[in-house]
Design an enzyme around this catalytic site. Structure first.
Site, short mmCIF file in Angstrom:
data_model
loop_
_atom_site.label_atom_id
_atom_site.label_comp_id
_atom_site.label_asym_id
_atom_site.label_seq_id
_atom_site.Cartn_x
_atom_site.Cartn_y
_atom_site.Cartn_z
CB SER A 128 31.07 52.00 43.13
OG SER A 128 32.38 52.44 42.85
CE LYS A 183 29.69 51.14 39.97
NZ LYS A 183 30.30 50.45 38.94
CG HIS A 186 30.48 55.77 40.20
ND1 HIS A 186 31.36 54.82 39.70
CD2 HIS A 186 30.99 56.13 41.40
CE1 HIS A 186 32.32 54.61 40.58
NE2 HIS A 186 32.13 55.39 41.62
CG ASN A 187 31.44 52.65 36.38
OD1 ASN A 187 31.30 52.90 37.57
ND2 ASN A 187 31.65 51.41 35.95
CD GLU A 190 35.60 53.73 37.65
OE1 GLU A 190 34.79 53.57 38.58
OE2 GLU A 190 35.95 52.79 36.89
C1 6PG Z 1 33.58 50.43 40.54
C2 6PG Z 1 34.20 50.23 39.20
C3 6PG Z 1 33.90 48.88 38.69
C4 6PG Z 1 34.83 48.44 37.58
C5 6PG Z 1 34.65 49.22 36.33
C6 6PG Z 1 35.81 49.01 35.40
O1 6PG Z 1 32.83 51.38 40.66
O2 6PG Z 1 33.84 49.63 41.44
O3 6PG Z 1 33.71 51.18 38.32
O4 6PG Z 1 32.56 48.83 38.38
O5 6PG Z 1 36.13 48.56 38.00
O6 6PG Z 1 33.49 48.78 35.73
O7 6PG Z 1 35.40 49.44 34.20
P1 6PG Z 1 36.30 49.35 32.92
O8 6PG Z 1 36.79 47.93 32.80
O9 6PG Z 1 35.38 49.73 31.84
O10 6PG Z 1 37.43 50.29 33.15
#
Ligand code: 6PG
Length: 475
Positions: A128, A183, A186-187, A190
């Site tokens: 990430s 991960k 984590h998203n 996010e």
């Molecule tokens: C990270 C982000 C990365 C990416 C996302 C975007 O941790 O660096 O999460 O993995 O920016 O996957 O996800 P979306 O396109 O679904 O918003």
């Protein structure tokens, strides 16, 4: 013969190239392969003497001494399997392959097992931090074949971000696909974190005359103490960027339809599959879905022009909004950690939540000051719920009146805030020792004879609720 290659990188797109250059900065010699010649050339030009370019993964592998260490940075999904099919034709027992993409953890579980028949040590590593993180220090979440860890540990830790105590944000998480599961979650967090900020923005924007600079100032001012975090930092910066085509700020010209690549959805799926309540994480995914239903939104907005009322001055203090954000973000973390804990128990991964929190302290998108606190909390209560920790319990309780006022004002003003209101409902229900599900159980038994348990004696019962009220004990 050229230089000894320390690490091979297959796939030199943005993330692959950035990680490869990061390795070079740490003194490694890196061989990079990509089918796109321009990408190989760009890597070699930027990486200088320590960057060696190859047209195919075959050529790259032949140039690396055993045991080979390869990082695969290709789009998640079938592309990973197709690259692996090729790699297994030339890799030898003891070689290490790391998938650093956003792979589905179930795929990684399968690939870890499949690699065993070739003697290849397979690692799924969540990475990430986006391009900037990959280039200068990402958070890395590896799992899979543990024998590989000794071989790759110093290399991966050298390129990772460092927490406030100087420790690398890269550590072994466990077996199978748990690194990619962590991960993915984590998203999921996010998504909720971003959506919560956007909902606060929606409320602030209702104040007549609010300017992007004021919004930038406010979000910037909140970016301190326990709330100091990457997402508030970028939010402040975004509000300050001018529109290149006209007067005003660029953010006002960005189409309000959110895209997604799937990791938020996978988090919600995982929660549903495992029966772990993560409503706030799921709402963030649905909120993106609503945003992308442009035509329906426009048609419905026509017929319900009353809300939101643009002339209404909202009666809400900025401290309440700040508290609402804090409480919702903690609740999103609590749900995500609960999910990791259940997934770990289900698959026998033994993921340590304090370690996960440590890996998220720097480099990743959801980094926030209170992750140090989460790490300490999770050491104390192990896999228990974050809201049971005294520090979080006290601070979220203190922020709750602000969240309540925020949700109430938004509801009365017709501003949709799915994540903030879901966080509040989650808080209230998870803290309730009595819920109305006695009625729900009775309903199920009434129409489907699904049975129910009593709160005062053992056993399963069925009642003829719609008939004579007779009750039988089933076992
Ligand atoms: C990270 C982000 C990365 C990416 C996302 C975007 O941790 O660096 O999460 O993995 O920016 O996957 O996800 P979306 O396109 O679904 O918003």
């Amino acid at each position: 013969m050229g230089k000894k290659i320390d690490f091979g990188v297959v796939g030199l797109g943005v993330m692959g190239r950035s990680l490869a250059l990061n390795m070079i900065d740490r003194g490694l010699v890196v061989g990079g392969a990509d089918l796109t010649t321009d990408l190989v050339d760009a890597f070699v030009n930027e990486g200088g003497e320590s960057a060696l370019g190859f047209r195919t993964a075959h050529d790259l592998i032949s140039a690396i001494e055993r045991p080979r260490k390869l990082l695969m940075m290709v789009p998640a999904g079938p592309a990973v399997d197709s690259v692996l099919d090729d790699l297994y034709k030339v890799l030898e027992p003891g070689d290490v392959v790391i998938d650093g993409g956003n792979s589905k953890y179930q795929d990684t579980q399968r690939r870890v097992e499949a690699a065993e028949q070739f003697g290849v040590l397979y690692v799924g590593a969540g990475v990430s931090g986006g391009e900037e993180g990959a280039r200068h220090g990402p958070s890395i979440m590896p799992s899979g074949s543990e024998i590989a860890w000794d071989l790759i540990k110093s290399n991966l830790q050298s390129i990772a971000a460092r927490g406030p105590d100087g420790q690398p944000c890269c550590d072994w998480l466990g077996g199978g696909g748990c690194g990619h599961a962590v991960k993915t979650i984590h998203n999921g967090i996010e998504y909720a974190f971003m959506q919560a900020i956007c909902e606060i923005y929606a409320i602030l924007n209702m104040h007549p005359g609010t300017t992007p600079d004021q919004l930038a100032d406010l979000f910037g001012a909140w970016n301190t103490g326990h709330m100091k975090c990457f997402l508030l930092e970028i939010t402040e910066q975004i509000f300050r960027v001018n529109d290149p085509f006209q007067d005003g700020k660029l953010v006002n010209s960005v189409l309000d339809e959110a895209k997604q690549k799937g990791t938020g959805k996978w988090t919600a799926e995982m929660a549903l599959d495992l029966g772990v309540p993560c409503p706030t994480l799921a709402e963030a995914v649905f909120a993106r879905g609503v945003s992308s239903r442009r035509s329906i939104r426009d048609q419905l907005a026509e017929v319900s022009a009353k809300y939101p009322n643009p002339d209404q001055d909202l009666n809400i203090e900025s401290d309440d909004l700040k508290d609402a954000l804090f409480a919702s973000v903690v609740i999103a973390f609590a749900q995500g950690l609960d999910l990791i804990s259940s997934a770990s128990a289900e698959h026998g991964w033994e993921v340590r939540l304090d370690r996960v929190a440590k890996l998220w302290r720097a480099g990743c998108i959801i980094r926030i000051d209170f992750l140090d606190q989460i790490s300490q909390a999770m050491q104390g209560i192990g896999s228990s719920h974050l809201l049971l920790d005294p520090w979080f319990s006290k601070h979220v309780a203190a922020a709750l009146p602000g969240l309540r006022r925020t949700v109430s004002v938004a509801a009365q003003s017709g501003i949709g805030i799915p994540v903030l209101s879901s966080a509040l409902s989650y808080y209230d229900t998870i803290h309730a020792s009595r819920l109305p599900h006695n009625l729900l159980q009775a309903q199920r038994d009434a129409f489907g004879a699904h049975s129910y348990r009593r709160n005062d004696r053992e056993g399963d019962f069925h009642t003829d609720w719609l008939g004579d009220g007779s009750t039988s004990k089933l076992k």
